[in-house]
Scaffold this motif. Sequence first.
Motif, short mmCIF file in Angstrom:
data_model
loop_
_atom_site.label_atom_id
_atom_site.label_comp_id
_atom_site.label_asym_id
_atom_site.label_seq_id
_atom_site.Cartn_x
_atom_site.Cartn_y
_atom_site.Cartn_z
N ASP A 45 82.50 -46.80 52.10
CA ASP A 45 83.59 -45.99 52.02
C ASP A 45 84.53 -45.98 53.21
OD1 ASP A 45 85.06 -43.81 50.30
OD2 ASP A 45 84.67 -42.41 51.89
N ILE A 46 86.13 -46.08 52.77
CA ILE A 46 87.13 -45.95 53.78
C ILE A 46 87.81 -44.69 53.35
CG2 ILE A 46 88.94 -47.21 54.90
CD1 ILE A 46 87.37 -49.74 53.85
N GLU A 47 88.19 -43.87 54.34
CA GLU A 47 89.23 -42.75 53.95
C GLU A 47 89.96 -42.67 55.11
OE1 GLU A 47 88.96 -37.97 53.94
OE2 GLU A 47 87.04 -38.99 54.02
N ALA A 48 91.39 -42.66 54.85
CA ALA A 48 92.20 -42.31 55.72
C ALA A 48 92.43 -40.92 56.28
CB ALA A 48 93.73 -42.86 55.26
N ILE A 49 92.43 -40.91 57.55
CA ILE A 49 92.73 -39.48 58.08
C ILE A 49 94.06 -39.56 58.90
CG2 ILE A 49 91.86 -37.68 59.75
CD1 ILE A 49 88.97 -38.90 58.99
N GLY A 50 95.00 -39.09 58.52
CA GLY A 50 96.51 -39.38 59.24
C GLY A 50 96.96 -40.81 58.95
N ASN A 51 97.73 -41.32 59.86
CA ASN A 51 98.14 -42.56 59.71
C ASN A 51 97.57 -43.69 60.45
OD1 ASN A 51 100.44 -41.35 58.23
ND2 ASN A 51 101.48 -41.05 60.16
N THR A 52 96.83 -43.45 61.29
CA THR A 52 95.97 -44.48 62.11
C THR A 52 94.54 -44.36 62.39
OG1 THR A 52 96.72 -43.66 64.23
CG2 THR A 52 98.28 -45.01 63.30
N THR A 53 93.91 -43.33 61.86
CA THR A 53 92.59 -43.09 61.95
C THR A 53 91.81 -43.22 60.67
OG1 THR A 53 93.16 -41.57 63.95
CG2 THR A 53 90.82 -41.50 62.67
N TYR A 54 90.69 -43.67 60.67
CA TYR A 54 90.04 -43.84 59.17
C TYR A 54 88.68 -43.51 59.54
CZ TYR A 54 94.28 -46.79 58.72
OH TYR A 54 95.39 -46.92 58.55
N ARG A 55 87.93 -42.86 58.54
CA ARG A 55 86.58 -42.63 58.46
C ARG A 55 85.89 -43.72 57.49
NH1 ARG A 55 86.44 -37.49 56.29
NH2 ARG A 55 86.18 -36.65 58.59
#
Length: 98
Positions: A45-55
């Motif tokens: 899974d890839i989830e964007a957190i804001g503009n430049t951070t990803y979980r």
Amino acid sequence: MPEFIEPEVQKMRGSDSHNTISLLVGYTAGNDEFTNVLSGVETRDIEAIGNTTYRVTLPEKEVDSVCTIEGVVSVELDNDDVYTLDSEDFQSQTGSIM
């Protein structure tokens, strides 16, 4: 090479474990580019957190692959202490010194 790799993440580099972990990855460009550079990495899974951070949820054996991607600036374990603004679990943390 990222500017910051959390010590616990550093210890996982070179692992052959299939255990699933979640990382918070700082990246210098936008969502589409980050998704493209991860195409060769086995992710769950890839989830964007804001503009430049990803979980990024992936097998532990893929940690080294993420740490060597051009444009990655930080890699740390997701300790469930990062909340997005649309999260229903967002609550003020009592006892904070800030």
